[in-house]
Write an enzyme that holds these catalytic residues in place. Structure first.
Site, PDB file in Angstrom:
ATOM      1  CB  CYS A   8     -15.420 -15.399 -25.498  1.00  0.00           C
ATOM      2  SG  CYS A   8     -16.584 -16.192 -24.367  1.00  0.00           S
ATOM      3  CG  ASP A 131     -13.108 -10.157 -17.671  1.00  0.00           C
ATOM      4  OD1 ASP A 131     -12.488  -9.399 -18.453  1.00  0.00           O
ATOM      5  OD2 ASP A 131     -14.358 -10.271 -17.691  1.00  0.00           O
TER       6      ASP A 131
HETATM    7  O1  LIG Z   1     -19.696 -11.586 -23.386  1.00  0.00           O
HETATM    8  C1  LIG Z   1     -20.561 -11.353 -22.549  1.00  0.00           C
HETATM    9  O2  LIG Z   1     -21.601 -10.755 -22.841  1.00  0.00           O
HETATM   10  C2  LIG Z   1     -20.348 -11.771 -21.137  1.00  0.00           C
HETATM   11  C3  LIG Z   1     -21.439 -11.817 -20.287  1.00  0.00           C
HETATM   12  C4  LIG Z   1     -21.272 -12.207 -18.979  1.00  0.00           C
HETATM   13  C5  LIG Z   1     -20.028 -12.548 -18.496  1.00  0.00           C
HETATM   14  C6  LIG Z   1     -18.917 -12.486 -19.321  1.00  0.00           C
HETATM   15  C7  LIG Z   1     -19.063 -12.117 -20.644  1.00  0.00           C
HETATM   16  N1  LIG Z   1     -17.971 -12.043 -21.506  1.00  0.00           N
HETATM   17  C8  LIG Z   1     -16.624 -12.382 -21.205  1.00  0.00           C
HETATM   18  O3  LIG Z   1     -15.925 -11.331 -20.604  1.00  0.00           O
HETATM   19  C9  LIG Z   1     -14.542 -11.409 -20.937  1.00  0.00           C
HETATM   20  C10 LIG Z   1     -14.056 -10.078 -21.484  1.00  0.00           C
HETATM   21  O4  LIG Z   1     -14.766  -9.680 -22.605  1.00  0.00           O
HETATM   22  P1  LIG Z   1     -14.311  -8.438 -23.529  1.00  0.00           P
HETATM   23  O5  LIG Z   1     -13.260  -8.954 -24.463  1.00  0.00           O
HETATM   24  O6  LIG Z   1     -13.832  -7.352 -22.649  1.00  0.00           O
HETATM   25  O7  LIG Z   1     -15.555  -8.073 -24.257  1.00  0.00           O
HETATM   26  C11 LIG Z   1     -14.428 -12.551 -21.934  1.00  0.00           C
HETATM   27  O8  LIG Z   1     -14.110 -13.742 -21.263  1.00  0.00           O
HETATM   28  C12 LIG Z   1     -15.822 -12.645 -22.456  1.00  0.00           C
HETATM   29  O9  LIG Z   1     -16.101 -13.885 -22.952  1.00  0.00           O
END
Ligand SMILES: O=C(O)c1ccccc1N[C@@H]1O[C@H](COP(=O)(O)O)[C@@H](O)[C@H]1O
Length: 219
Positions: A8, A131
């Site tokens: 992502c 998450d």
């Molecule tokens: O990536 C971002 O900035 C974000 C912004 C707003 C909502 C979600 C976001 N990211 C998503 O969060 C999870 C976990 O991310 P991480 O691997 O802990 O960095 C994932 O789905 C990201 O795409």
């Protein structure tokens, strides 16, 4: 059934190509201005064309209104909407009906009480993403590299497909799959050299580590 791997927060042609070539099943694009991964619509159009037919294109939004969703859908042409905000069950149902796209609703987890809303969301969404709950005062609800206690999902009996995210890396993804038996994993910060800057080697390592752990997901 094989494990779904989602990378992502992709924002350049080069790193998108790395994720696609390394075998990502899903590629995620962030539409949330406070995020370091936020994509403008013109870049989204280009990346959307590049990913078309090669992986599931996921549009991540946070409490977006209809006009924003319309613009994102028109430019990226996503296959799946990831709703990462405080969207209610009614709003999830409404978005699905209005835009005729499958929806992955994010459920923020810290303790088992966070699973109370799950049956409602499971009745309207196509899949669930668990998450880590963002700390109070955070500027965004995800993408912070925060891990939650995966044992909260240990006894989960969910009929819907689900994925796990939050602070995953090549080093801990096997354990996350083993504990949660999730059908998919999702990463952003864990494949970056700094916030918003994806690292090709970390992307390849993550996908390799996740694939090597596939056998651990069977319930
Ligand atoms: O990536 C971002 O900035 C974000 C912004 C707003 C909502 C979600 C976001 N990211 C998503 O969060 C999870 C976990 O991310 P991480 O691997 O802990 O960095 C994932 O789905 C990201 O795409």
């Amino acid at each position: 059934m094989s494990l779904l791997v989602k990378i992502c927060g992709l924002s350049t042609r080069e790193t998108l190509e790395v994720a696609l070539s390394a075998g990502a099943d899903m590629v995620g694009f962030v539409f949330f201005p406070p995020s370091p991964r936020h994509l403008g619509l013109e870049v989204a159009r280009e990346l959307g064309k590049q990913a078309k037919g090669r992986a599931t294109k996921v549009a991540l939004t946070v409490d977006a209104d209809d006009a924003t969703l319309e613009n994102v859908i028109e430019t990226l042409r996503p296959d799946l909407l990831q709703l990462h905000g405080k969207e209610t069950i009614a709003r999830v149902r409404d978005i699905k009906a209005k835009f005729s796209l499958p929806v992955m609703k994010v459920v923020a987890v810290e303790t088992s009480t966070d699973l109370a809303a799950l049956p409602g969301y499971a009745s309207v969404a196509d899949r669930i993403l668990f998450d880590a709950r963002a700390p109070k005062g955070a500027t965004r609800p995800g993408g912070l590299g925060a891990v939650f206690d995966w044992h909260v999902l240990e006894k989960l009996d969910l009929k819907l497909p689900f994925m796990v995210s939050g602070g995953l890396t090549a080093d801990n993804v096997a354990e996350a799959i083993r504990v949660t038996r999730a059908g998919g994993v999702d990463v952003s910060s864990g494949v970056e050299s700094s916030p918003g800057v994806k690292d090709p080697e970390l992307i390849r390592n993550f996908i390799r580590a996740a694939r090597a752990s596939e056998g651990l997901m069977v319930r």
